[in-house]
Scaffold this motif. Structure first.
Motif, PDB file in Angstrom:
ATOM      1  N   GLY A 172       0.774  -1.268   0.015  1.00 33.11           N
ATOM      2  CA  GLY A 172      -0.179  -0.004   0.020  1.00 33.11           C
ATOM      3  C   GLY A 172       0.876   1.109   0.209  1.00 33.11           C
ATOM      4  O   GLY A 172       1.781   1.219   0.780  1.00 33.11           O
ATOM      5  N   GLN A 193      -1.583   4.560   2.740  1.00 34.44           N
ATOM      6  CA  GLN A 193      -2.813   4.102   3.250  1.00 34.44           C
ATOM      7  C   GLN A 193      -2.615   3.586   4.977  1.00 34.44           C
ATOM      8  O   GLN A 193      -1.476   3.474   5.194  1.00 34.44           O
ATOM      9  CB  GLN A 193      -3.109   2.699   2.627  1.00 34.44           C
ATOM     10  N   LEU A 246      -5.072  -1.830   5.635  1.00 34.91           N
ATOM     11  CA  LEU A 246      -4.094  -2.922   4.940  1.00 34.91           C
ATOM     12  C   LEU A 246      -4.319  -4.302   5.472  1.00 34.91           C
ATOM     13  O   LEU A 246      -4.247  -5.376   4.996  1.00 34.91           O
ATOM     14  CB  LEU A 246      -2.706  -2.340   4.738  1.00 34.91           C
ATOM     15  N   VAL A 252      -2.530  -1.617  -3.188  1.00 38.32           N
ATOM     16  CA  VAL A 252      -3.490  -0.465  -2.756  1.00 38.32           C
ATOM     17  C   VAL A 252      -3.054   0.786  -2.588  1.00 38.32           C
ATOM     18  O   VAL A 252      -2.224   1.408  -1.936  1.00 38.32           O
ATOM     19  CB  VAL A 252      -3.820  -0.794  -1.145  1.00 38.32           C
ATOM     20  N   PRO A 300      -9.375   2.308  -3.672  1.00 42.18           N
ATOM     21  CA  PRO A 300      -9.443   2.584  -2.207  1.00 42.18           C
ATOM     22  C   PRO A 300     -10.803   3.440  -2.080  1.00 42.18           C
ATOM     23  O   PRO A 300     -11.287   3.173  -1.155  1.00 42.18           O
ATOM     24  CB  PRO A 300      -8.274   3.376  -1.731  1.00 42.18           C
TER      25      PRO A 300
END
Length: 398
Positions: free
Chosen positions: A160, A163, A168, A198, A242
């Motif tokens: 990620g 994030q 996560l 992500v 996301p």
């Protein structure tokens, strides 16, 4: 054998066994060596060595390259290579087409590759990088968007940027449940592990896909990969949007990641012969398989159409899965494909559904592939199958 091959070339092209062409520019080898040293620096997390490949005068690029390597610090790389595929030299400057390949430890059996375009400048006998960008049609890399946070799950690796680690870990937990769910439904052999990317936003996701952000605004996740890839093919990547993923409930997130994980599991058996209603419908069928959702709950857009008297005349076409037709049309396409697979599983069994998928995917061309598989596995012509599907849609959604 070498002489025979040369003689055949004479017959086919009248070129004959000509002498070798001009030797390649020595700069190609020098640039390749430069990039080999750069690759070694990546694996050794040698920031100075990585930046040393950049022209001393390009201070901004050097700083950016140092930052980029730092962004990779947590990613468990097992290989990183560059391959110069073409070099266009003009005196002391050159433009190189380069194939970057990398593998993540424990997940990639072959390199994930991406095309880059590098500009270079020669100082004395040494070449230096002055620019590094995606090749035409290429995409941004996750670590170019910021520091990568790595979360390790039982069956997953979550990468990620921007994030919250708690989010996560939540994605890892959902993915770790999706992997065994897919293995329970899909009889084929697959790796049983997934890498999930992500990014920090929808726009960042679009940059990873080299696509307009608007195309993915309502899409919670996508899977990248090479259809028909065998064991030596690079592992797929699931990329999460996301923004869209955040508004889903627990069930929605489970269905989405199970759907995408199904694409990872079935990729080696998905080919140009596989219609999208089958590949997307099968992924949705696995996603909803143990959800308890009824047909009206899982197919609301198609139900609206059916109740309005608009029963589809044919199975969804590949074009129906495009973004150009609008969200409603796209939803009806997914729902129609899901109901087709649901009908097969209910009437002929889950094993027959998987065998149908495998038989279609084993072909390299679309023409006749589905028709033959329907006859072999279900004993139906394509027309008979469509008729049964239309009646199934009507009875399930009215």
């Amino acid at each position: 054998m070498r002489a025979a091959g040369c003689a055949l070339a004479v017959l086919l092209s009248a070129v004959g066994c000509s002498a070798p062409g001009p030797a390649p520019d020595a700069a190609t080898g020098a640039v390749q060596q430069l990039l080999d040293r750069r690759a070694t620096a990546v694996l050794q997390h040698d920031t100075d060595g990585y930046a040393a490949a950049v022209d001393p005068a390009a201070s901004a690029l050097r700083a950016a390259q140092r930052t980029e390597l730092g962004n990779l610090a947590q990613v468990p790389l097992t290989s990183w290579t560059y391959k110069v595929t073409a070099l266009d030299r003009h005196g002391a400057t050159a433009t190189a087409k380069v194939e970057l390949g990398y593998r993540i430890r424990g997940y990639d059996t072959a390199p994930v590759t991406t095309a880059r375009t590098l500009t270079l400048h020669q100082r004395g006998t040494n070449w230096y990088v002055t620019g590094d960008r995606p090749a035409e049609g290429g995409a941004q890399l996750l670590w170019q968007q910021g520091p990568v946070t790595v979360v390790r799950g039982t069956h997953s690796l979550i990468l990620g940027v921007g994030q919250d680690p708690v989010k996560l870990h939540g994605i890892a937990a959902t993915e770790d449940a999706a992997v065994p769910a897919v293995s329970a439904a899909w009889p084929g052999t697959w790796a049983g592990r997934v890498v999930v990317l992500v990014p920090g936003s929808l726009d960042a996701m679009a940059a990873l896909l080299d696509a307009p952000a608007a195309s993915y605004r309502g899409i919670a996740a996508v899977t990248t990969g090479e259809a028909g890839g065998a064991g030596a093919a690079p592992a797929d990547r699931v990329i999460v949007n996301p923004d869209a993923y955040a508004v889903l409930g627990d069930l929605g997130r489970t269905v989405v990641l199970t759907h995408e994980t199904t694409h990872v599991a079935t990729r080696a058996h998905t080919s140009a012969a596989t219609p999208m209603w089958l590949s997307e419908g099968y992924a949705d069928w696995v996603g909803y398989r143990r959800s308890g959702r009824t047909a009206p709950q899982a197919a609301p857009e198609l139900q609206k159409a059916v109740r309005a008297g608009d029963l589809p005349a044919a199975l969804p076409s590949d074009a129906d899965f495009g973004f150009e037709g609008g969200a409603d049309r796209l939803a009806r396409a997914y729902e129609g494909g899901w109901l087709a697979c649901r009908m097969i599983a209910a009437r002929w069994g889950e094993t027959k559904l998987a065998r149908l998928y495998l038989e279609v995917g084993a072909q390299h061309h679309r023409e006749g592939a589905l028709e033959k598989a329907l006859t072999d596995q279900l004993g139906l012509t394509a027309g008979e199958f469509t008729t049964q599907w239309r009646e199934y849609v009507r009875t399930q959604l009215t």
